[in-house]
Design a protein around this motif. Structure first.
Motif, PDB file in Angstrom:
ATOM      1  N   VAL A 188       0.828  -1.210   0.000  1.00 33.90           N
ATOM      2  CA  VAL A 188       0.000   0.000   0.000  1.00 33.90           C
ATOM      3  C   VAL A 188       0.862   1.261   0.000  1.00 33.90           C
ATOM      4  CG1 VAL A 188      -1.864  -1.162   1.208  1.00 33.90           C
ATOM      5  CG2 VAL A 188      -0.223   0.192   2.516  1.00 33.90           C
ATOM      6  N   SER A 189       2.170   1.085   0.018  1.00 27.97           N
ATOM      7  CA  SER A 189       3.048   2.254   0.065  1.00 27.97           C
ATOM      8  C   SER A 189       3.740   2.543  -1.263  1.00 27.97           C
ATOM      9  CB  SER A 189       4.117   2.080   1.157  1.00 27.97           C
ATOM     10  OG  SER A 189       3.530   2.007   2.433  1.00 27.97           O
ATOM     11  N   HIS A 190       4.208   1.497  -1.951  1.00 25.93           N
ATOM     12  CA  HIS A 190       4.970   1.774  -3.179  1.00 25.93           C
ATOM     13  C   HIS A 190       4.973   0.559  -4.100  1.00 25.93           C
ATOM     14  CE1 HIS A 190       8.894   2.816  -5.403  1.00 25.93           C
ATOM     15  NE2 HIS A 190       7.973   3.650  -5.808  1.00 25.93           N
ATOM     16  N   HIS A 191       4.657   0.811  -5.356  1.00 27.87           N
ATOM     17  CA  HIS A 191       4.519  -0.287  -6.312  1.00 27.87           C
ATOM     18  C   HIS A 191       5.850  -1.000  -6.591  1.00 27.87           C
ATOM     19  CE1 HIS A 191       5.781   3.165  -8.711  1.00 27.87           C
ATOM     20  NE2 HIS A 191       4.656   3.784  -8.387  1.00 27.87           N
ATOM     21  N   VAL A 192       6.888  -0.247  -6.937  1.00 27.36           N
ATOM     22  CA  VAL A 192       8.144  -0.903  -7.325  1.00 27.36           C
ATOM     23  C   VAL A 192       8.749  -1.660  -6.143  1.00 27.36           C
ATOM     24  CG1 VAL A 192      10.488  -0.492  -8.135  1.00 27.36           C
ATOM     25  CG2 VAL A 192       8.599   0.744  -9.179  1.00 27.36           C
ATOM     26  N   THR A 193       8.656  -1.074  -4.959  1.00 28.09           N
ATOM     27  CA  THR A 193       9.185  -1.768  -3.782  1.00 28.09           C
ATOM     28  C   THR A 193       8.398  -3.056  -3.527  1.00 28.09           C
ATOM     29  OG1 THR A 193       9.727   0.394  -2.881  1.00 28.09           O
ATOM     30  CG2 THR A 193       9.878  -1.461  -1.383  1.00 28.09           C
ATOM     31  N   ALA A 194       7.107  -3.014  -3.793  1.00 25.78           N
ATOM     32  CA  ALA A 194       6.303  -4.231  -3.627  1.00 25.78           C
ATOM     33  C   ALA A 194       6.750  -5.311  -4.614  1.00 25.78           C
ATOM     34  CB  ALA A 194       4.818  -3.899  -3.827  1.00 25.78           C
ATOM     35  N   PHE A 195       7.024  -4.894  -5.856  1.00 28.06           N
ATOM     36  CA  PHE A 195       7.524  -5.875  -6.833  1.00 28.06           C
ATOM     37  C   PHE A 195       8.864  -6.443  -6.369  1.00 28.06           C
ATOM     38  CE2 PHE A 195       5.309  -3.053 -10.202  1.00 28.06           C
ATOM     39  CZ  PHE A 195       4.086  -3.615  -9.883  1.00 28.06           C
ATOM     40  N   ALA A 196       9.721  -5.555  -5.900  1.00 28.90           N
ATOM     41  CA  ALA A 196      11.048  -5.997  -5.449  1.00 28.90           C
ATOM     42  C   ALA A 196      10.922  -6.933  -4.249  1.00 28.90           C
ATOM     43  CB  ALA A 196      11.904  -4.783  -5.092  1.00 28.90           C
ATOM     44  N   LEU A 197       9.961  -6.668  -3.394  1.00 32.45           N
ATOM     45  CA  LEU A 197       9.765  -7.532  -2.227  1.00 32.45           C
ATOM     46  C   LEU A 197       9.321  -8.928  -2.672  1.00 32.45           C
ATOM     47  CD1 LEU A 197       9.663  -7.993   0.788  1.00 32.45           C
ATOM     48  CD2 LEU A 197       7.356  -7.047   0.802  1.00 32.45           C
ATOM     49  N   PHE A 198       8.418  -8.962  -3.614  1.00 30.41           N
ATOM     50  CA  PHE A 198       7.994 -10.272  -4.128  1.00 30.41           C
ATOM     51  C   PHE A 198       9.191 -11.018  -4.713  1.00 30.41           C
ATOM     52  CE2 PHE A 198       6.837 -12.501  -8.100  1.00 30.41           C
ATOM     53  CZ  PHE A 198       6.264 -13.641  -7.520  1.00 30.41           C
ATOM     54  N   ALA A 199       9.983 -10.313  -5.513  1.00 27.55           N
ATOM     55  CA  ALA A 199      11.150 -10.960  -6.123  1.00 27.55           C
ATOM     56  C   ALA A 199      12.124 -11.450  -5.055  1.00 27.55           C
ATOM     57  CB  ALA A 199      11.845  -9.980  -7.072  1.00 27.55           C
ATOM     58  N   THR A 200      12.306 -10.655  -4.022  1.00 25.22           N
ATOM     59  CA  THR A 200      13.229 -11.040  -2.951  1.00 25.22           C
ATOM     60  C   THR A 200      12.732 -12.274  -2.205  1.00 25.22           C
ATOM     61  OG1 THR A 200      13.854  -8.724  -2.701  1.00 25.22           O
ATOM     62  CG2 THR A 200      14.415 -10.203  -0.887  1.00 25.22           C
ATOM     63  N   LEU A 201      11.456 -12.263  -1.866  1.00 28.50           N
ATOM     64  CA  LEU A 201      10.901 -13.424  -1.151  1.00 28.50           C
ATOM     65  C   LEU A 201      10.963 -14.680  -2.012  1.00 28.50           C
ATOM     66  CD1 LEU A 201       7.813 -11.729   0.543  1.00 28.50           C
ATOM     67  CD2 LEU A 201       9.928 -12.477   1.647  1.00 28.50           C
ATOM     68  N   LEU A 202      10.732 -14.487  -3.298  1.00 29.21           N
ATOM     69  CA  LEU A 202      10.808 -15.632  -4.216  1.00 29.21           C
ATOM     70  C   LEU A 202      12.239 -16.161  -4.283  1.00 29.21           C
ATOM     71  CD1 LEU A 202       9.081 -17.307  -6.172  1.00 29.21           C
ATOM     72  CD2 LEU A 202       9.817 -15.765  -8.001  1.00 29.21           C
ATOM     73  N   LEU A 203      13.190 -15.252  -4.333  1.00 26.38           N
ATOM     74  CA  LEU A 203      14.595 -15.668  -4.371  1.00 26.38           C
ATOM     75  C   LEU A 203      14.974 -16.437  -3.107  1.00 26.38           C
ATOM     76  CD1 LEU A 203      17.462 -15.556  -5.593  1.00 26.38           C
ATOM     77  CD2 LEU A 203      17.752 -13.334  -4.489  1.00 26.38           C
ATOM     78  N   LEU A 204      14.554 -15.912  -1.968  1.00 32.56           N
ATOM     79  CA  LEU A 204      14.862 -16.600  -0.706  1.00 32.56           C
ATOM     80  C   LEU A 204      14.230 -17.987  -0.681  1.00 32.56           C
ATOM     81  CD1 LEU A 204      14.388 -13.617   1.791  1.00 32.56           C
ATOM     82  CD2 LEU A 204      16.541 -14.736   1.188  1.00 32.56           C
ATOM     83  N   SER A 205      13.020 -18.084  -1.173  1.00 35.31           N
ATOM     84  CA  SER A 205      12.336 -19.384  -1.167  1.00 35.31           C
ATOM     85  C   SER A 205      12.996 -20.362  -2.129  1.00 35.31           C
ATOM     86  CB  SER A 205      10.866 -19.197  -1.556  1.00 35.31           C
ATOM     87  OG  SER A 205      10.224 -18.378  -0.621  1.00 35.31           O
ATOM     88  N   LEU A 206      13.332 -19.878  -3.302  1.00 35.16           N
ATOM     89  CA  LEU A 206      13.917 -20.781  -4.300  1.00 35.16           C
ATOM     90  C   LEU A 206      15.282 -21.300  -3.852  1.00 35.16           C
ATOM     91  CD1 LEU A 206      12.925 -19.054  -7.656  1.00 35.16           C
ATOM     92  CD2 LEU A 206      11.886 -21.040  -6.544  1.00 35.16           C
ATOM     93  N   THR A 207      16.082 -20.431  -3.254  1.00 36.45           N
ATOM     94  CA  THR A 207      17.387 -20.910  -2.777  1.00 36.45           C
ATOM     95  C   THR A 207      17.204 -21.937  -1.669  1.00 36.45           C
ATOM     96  OG1 THR A 207      17.476 -18.950  -1.370  1.00 36.45           O
ATOM     97  CG2 THR A 207      18.733 -18.884  -3.404  1.00 36.45           C
ATOM     98  N   GLU A 208      16.212 -21.695  -0.837  1.00 38.36           N
ATOM     99  CA  GLU A 208      15.961 -22.651   0.236  1.00 38.36           C
ATOM    100  C   GLU A 208      15.486 -23.989  -0.333  1.00 38.36           C
ATOM    101  OE1 GLU A 208      13.648 -20.847   3.298  1.00 38.36           O
ATOM    102  OE2 GLU A 208      13.575 -22.696   4.488  1.00 38.36           O
ATOM    103  N   LEU A 209      14.613 -23.911  -1.305  1.00 41.80           N
ATOM    104  CA  LEU A 209      14.129 -25.148  -1.928  1.00 41.80           C
ATOM    105  C   LEU A 209      15.251 -25.892  -2.635  1.00 41.80           C
ATOM    106  CD1 LEU A 209      10.685 -24.108  -3.475  1.00 41.80           C
ATOM    107  CD2 LEU A 209      11.095 -25.740  -1.626  1.00 41.80           C
ATOM    108  N   ALA A 210      16.151 -25.126  -3.212  1.00 45.20           N
ATOM    109  CA  ALA A 210      17.237 -25.758  -3.958  1.00 45.20           C
ATOM    110  C   ALA A 210      18.252 -26.419  -3.041  1.00 45.20           C
ATOM    111  CB  ALA A 210      17.927 -24.716  -4.840  1.00 45.20           C
ATOM    112  N   LEU A 211      18.448 -25.870  -1.858  1.00 44.23           N
ATOM    113  CA  LEU A 211      19.540 -26.334  -1.016  1.00 44.23           C
ATOM    114  C   LEU A 211      19.110 -27.232   0.132  1.00 44.23           C
ATOM    115  CD1 LEU A 211      21.515 -22.976  -0.893  1.00 44.23           C
ATOM    116  CD2 LEU A 211      22.200 -25.052  -2.069  1.00 44.23           C
ATOM    117  N   GLU A 212      17.883 -27.098   0.562  1.00 42.49           N
ATOM    118  CA  GLU A 212      17.452 -27.836   1.749  1.00 42.49           C
ATOM    119  C   GLU A 212      16.853 -29.185   1.358  1.00 42.49           C
ATOM    120  OE1 GLU A 212      17.769 -26.906   4.859  1.00 42.49           O
ATOM    121  OE2 GLU A 212      18.469 -24.849   4.598  1.00 42.49           O
TER     122      GLU A 212
END
Lengths: 749, 261
Positions: free
Chosen positions: A376-400
């Protein structure tokens, strides 16, 4: 991200990093190292029963000569009892090397969990753990809440603030020494804090105070540039959005100055709420909100890295490295909607870490809260947050193993919230973002495809010195990045956060190529780096604090670059540490200087001062503001008013009218022809604001207007003929004249 | 949260709300800052993360407090507006204060529940230590005070310098968009001037028609603020140039041009 993956549960970072004497009732033992000054001999006495000295799997330095070795709990039946001699180990430091080598007994069974197994694997190959102990004098007893040297370092840093204030005043009065004072002040504000953090002697409280103090001082540098009013166009746009809420009590009111901001009311709500609660003017409330948000962001960055690394040094170094991001000092701390979103971006990352390390559902709730606040604060930051969370999840899925599918919950929630908000509330943001995306694509096309330069053209070459400073800093970061990457690959590192940071760091370098795309390059790169600079800062901190070898020594097989790094985490001491502190401070200071020269404001306007045409903050003065206030008092809200960049910014905010930005051709025409009349008709322009100072000098940013048809090709200022032609047009009225700014009504009254 | 702590937090919240709602700026400022940045976050923090637990560290708590407070301000305002509420001082005060009081109650209740289920003796509180020793005074308080004074001094001075530099007198002449032509073929212009210094006068306004002939003149006497406004009747079918002259100047100080209709 720390020495090895450990659960964050039940341990606060302060406890993890600043309470070495707290021998917890688990596998952790504390081994005080006693150094004899005379002969460089270090004696490490291993306390406790022999059964506890089975295998070293965890080492932690805490800022003094104490080494914590976390030991696994081997099954009592299986644990090989070491000989009594193992309980007392004497080692000798080698000349010219601060490394202490401790030979440990063979690892126990790999049944103590994944974290243990990883470390055991290292040890079982070599049986040697290399621990580099600080050889410098004891830094003094550290208290968990001790501030150490932070107060004095910040006092020194504050002198830099005073110097920059003097420089700003010198700029306003056009003194020759102002620029020198500015750079000296910037370095004094920044470098002492970096030096202290790099020395690795600061505990959690000291590091936190240093980092927050630096952030506060640097926010002061931003505020003092224009302390009495917002001058940057985007800040003015958000000032209007906030004012609309305080005036109407409604959200989502039309804001002609920045239509998409209407549907991202986070910042405006903060400003309006504070203004209404305190009785302060919107400008003052906005300055406070932006400052607090900036500090919160830095605080979360520190907390996230501290939680992941358990190292205050690493958290501190990551924060000061991030402070060298190009837009850190201005765009990311201005009264802009991204400033309100960034703290919640980092809060979400921190809460994600806590949730994934056993923190419980309350941290997942915080993740969701952070996602909603960011969205609700900023569109680009929201996109970046989604990308960041996805990156964290994918690395975890790949390594764990087994794959933790639950880690996909945060990115799924982020996707749903962001898509829902844009789909149902902020639909106009798609068309709004289309233009910058196209510009970025054009710039990339120009970079890789050799296409002809468009708006982001290269006509205005970035000064060579500026490029050199930025390039040198980037090169330093690249070296650190490659060193960490090599170290992780050869160690077969499986820490998900480190890998995520490494991928993010790679994205930083990929996006940073835009920096060299002519005059618009630094802005594109800067906006990207707001997010990608977080992981590269963490990577740089890992490299510096853990003393990752840049040029590794040859191993017994004669291999240099493929030699496996020594197990454990190296903590440099002695002369090597001193050298690293100096080199590190120089590198990060260089990055800061590069950020100041390549970020915002541009070099030509680093200091506040007299009016400069189309130069954003430097173009806002009493004449332009007075003309805007006249519009607000005399023109209908629906009036469409065109002008140069500054005129449009002021007219659409203080003037409250509907701005028309694409009016460059009307100004560049030497004579009024039917073509200009047609432009007026097509754009439905009612009024034009003409500032005669546009004829004084060429614009510093190579464009007088937004969507300037002459961008990058302006060789001389607008002529009197070009600016004065409106007076001779029969159907045009000049309704306002303050000697500098004139307002024309187009068409008959 | 123990009763004393809960009581203090609740009392502070009520006091801040009253100060915001009824007090002058001197008390509404600290009250508003507390409600916006501190109290809701503090109460929510206590409600979510029980004190004494190792859920979050000190630094994390320090950052959580303003973060959660702003969450209340933003999401509370959004929620209030979505149900038809009006966002003003009273409604935002209520949102922040009520949230704080509810969270304080939850924190207190959770502590009570935890106390009932915990049979172990209460943890002994360490003896209070001297808060500010002489050593700490020199090592921490003195330099931090110096830093704050330096930064505050630089800020105040920078603010004053920026205001002084910006504070330039702007003299303007303007006309409201002219009205329609009356039956006599004339238009009435509402002309205004501002930023006129009496000492630079006398001020005189002259308007000229298409042919260059002077159509009229008027003395302009600015008020104490340097402002003047008046009406001028001009022919509707002529392009009028309105000049404002300063003192004995031969060239116009400010000029308006009104197109014919």
């Amino acid at each position: 991200m720390g020495d090895q993956p450990t659960s964050d549960k039940d341990r606060t970072p302060e406890e993890a990093a600043a309470e070495p004497a707290d021998a917890r009732p688990d596998e952790t033992v504390v081994i005080p190292a006693v150094k004899k000054p005379a002969d460089d001999t270090v004696i490490i006495r291993l306390p406790g029963s022999p059964a506890k000295t089975g295998t070293a799997t965890k080492k932690k330095t805490v800022g003094d000569d104490t080494v914590i070795i976390r030991l696994p709990s081997p099954p009592k039946s299986a644990a090989a009892k070491p000989k009594a001699a193992n309980a007392l180990t004497t080692v000798r430091k080698q000349a010219g090397d601060d490394t202490v080598v401790i030979r440990l007994p063979q690892a126990a069974k790999k049944s103590a969990g994944r974290a243990v197994a990883v470390a055991v694997e290292k040890i079982s190959r070599d049986e040697t753990v290399v621990i580099r102990l600080p050889a410098e004098p004891e830094p003094g007893k550290t208290r968990p809440a001790g501030l150490g040297w932070a107060p004095w370092v910040l006092a020194l840093s504050s002198f830099g603030v005073v110097l920059v204030a003097l420089a700003y005043a010198g700029g306003r009065h056009e003194t020759a020494w102002a620029m020198t004072a500015y750079w000296i002040g910037q370095v004094i504000v920044f470098s002492p804090v970096v030096f202290r953090l790099l020395s690795r002697l600061a505990g959690v409280a000291e590091s936190f105070v240093l980092v927050m103090g630096l952030a506060a001082n640097q926010y002061m540098l931003k505020w003092m540039y224009s302390p009495d009013q917002f001058r940057f166009p985007d800040e003015l746009q958000h000032w209007l959005a906030t004012t609309l809420i305080t005036e109407s009590g409604d959200l989502f009111r039309q804001n002609n100055a920045l239509p998409p901001a209407v549907h991202f009311p986070g910042l405006a709500e903060m400003g309006a709420g504070l203004s209404l609660l305190t009785g302060l003017p919107v400008t003052a409330a906005g300055i406070i909100v932006a400052g607090v948000a900036h500090l919160i962001f830095v605080g979360w960055l520190f907390a996230a890295v501290l939680r992941a690394s358990h190292s205050p040094a690493m958290a501190g170094v990551a924060c000061v490295t991030y402070a060298t991001a190009m837009h850190y000092l201005f765009f990311n701390s201005m009264f802009l909607y991204a400033t309100a979103a960034l703290p919640y971006f980092m809060l979400t990352v921190w809460a994600h870490r806590r949730w994934r390390t056993g923190g419980g559902p309350k941290f997942l709730a915080l993740v969701v809260t952070g996602i909603v606040m960011t969205t609700v604060s900023h569109h680009v930051t929201a996109f970046a947050l989604f990308a960041t969370l996805l990156l964290l999840s994918l690395t975890e899925l790949a390594l764990e193993r087994p794959r933790p599918w639950a880690t996909l919950i945060p990115p799924a929630v982020a996707l749903a919230v962001v898509a829902g908000w844009i789909g149902f509330v902020a639909r106009d943001v798609i068309s709004y973002l289309e233009a910058p995306v196209q510009r970025l694509a054009a710039a990339l096309n120009q970079m890789f495809g050799g296409a002809a330069g468009g708006e982001a053209g290269t006509a205005d070459a970035v000064p060579l010195l500026q490029l050199a400073v930025q390039g040198l800093g980037l090169l330093g970061l690249l070296v650190l990045f490659l060193a960490v990457a090599r170290d992780m690959i050869l160690r077969r590192d499986r820490d998900t956060w480190r890998w995520a940071a490494l991928v993010g760091g790679a994205a930083f370098f990929a996006g940073n190529g835009a920096r060299f795309l002519g005059s618009g390059g630094p802005e594109i790169a800067g906006r990207l780096s707001t997010f990608t600079y977080v992981p590269i800062s963490i990577i740089a901190a890992i490299a510096i604090v853990h003393a990752v070898q840049i040029v590794p020594a040859r191993d017994e097989n004669g291999r240099r670059w493929l030699s496996v790094p020594p197990p454990g985490v190296a903590v440099t001491t002695g002369r090597r540490l001193s050298r690293q502190v100096y080199v590190g401070t120089t590198l990060i200071t260089l990055l800061m200087i590069g950020a100041r020269t390549g970020g915002w404001p541009p070099v030509s306007a680093l200091l506040p001062g007299p009016y400069m045409p189309a130069s954003y903050e430097r173009s806002v003065d009493a004449f332009g503001v007075a003309a805007a206030h006249w519009q607000e008092a005399n023109l209908p809200r629906t009036a469409r008013v065109g002008g140069d960049i500054t005129a449009v910014a002021l007219s659409s905010t203080y003037g409250r009218i509907d701005p028309v930005r694409e009016v460059g051709e009307l100004f560049y025409a030497n004579a009024w022809t039917p073509a200009e009349t047609e432009i007026v008709r097509q754009l439905a322009i009612d009024y034009l604001v003409v500032d005669h100072r546009l004829g004084d000098r060429v614009p510093a940013d190579n464009a007088y207007f937004q969507s300037d048809p002459m961008a990058g090709r302006i060789t001389e200022p607008l002529s009197d003929e070009q600016l004065g032609k409106f007076d001779d047009l029969e159907p045009v009225s000049r309704l306002y004249d303050n000697g500098t700014v004139r307002i024309y009504r187009l068409g008959r009254p | 949260m123990n009763p004393v702590r809960a009581g203090v937090l609740a009392g502070l919240t009520v006091a801040a709300a009253v100060a915001v709602e009824f007090g002058p700026l001197a008390v509404s400022l600290p009250g508003g800052l507390l409600l916006a940045f501190v109290l809701p976050g503090l109460a929510l923090n206590e409600a979510v993360f029980r004190p004494g637990r190792r859920d979050v560290g000190l630094t994390e708590r320090a950052v959580l407090v303003p973060s959660l407070s702003l969450v209340v301000l933003v999401l509370g305002g959004l929620g209030l507006w979505s149900v038809g509420g009006h966002l003003n001082r009273t409604s935002w005060t209520l949102v922040c204060a009520v949230t704080t009081l509810i969270a304080t109650g939850v924190a207190y209740y959770r502590t009570l529940r935890a106390g009932e289920s915990d049979d172990s003796p209460p943890a002994t509180t360490p003896a209070p230590t001297k808060l500010v020793s002489q050593e700490r005074l020199i090592r921490d308080v003195l330099p931090l005070t110096l830093a704050v004074l330096l930064v505050a001094g630089a800020g105040v001075w920078s603010y004053a310098d920026s205001v002084d530099t910006y504070d330039v007198a702007v003299s303007s002449l303007s006309a409201a968009p002219p009205g329609p032509v009356d039956t006599a073929g004339n238009r009435v212009l509402q002309v205004s001037a501002s930023g006129l210094k009496s000492i630079d006068g006398p001020w005189r306004m002259v308007w000229i028609g298409d042919s260059g002939a002077q159509l009229g003149t008027r003395d302009v006497a600015p008020d104490g603020d340097g402002a003047w406004t008046g009406q001028v009747t001009v022919p509707g079918d002529e392009r009028i140039v309105v000049n404002l002259f300063r003192g004995g100047d031969a060239t116009a100080f400010r000029t308006l041009i009104i197109a014919s209709q």
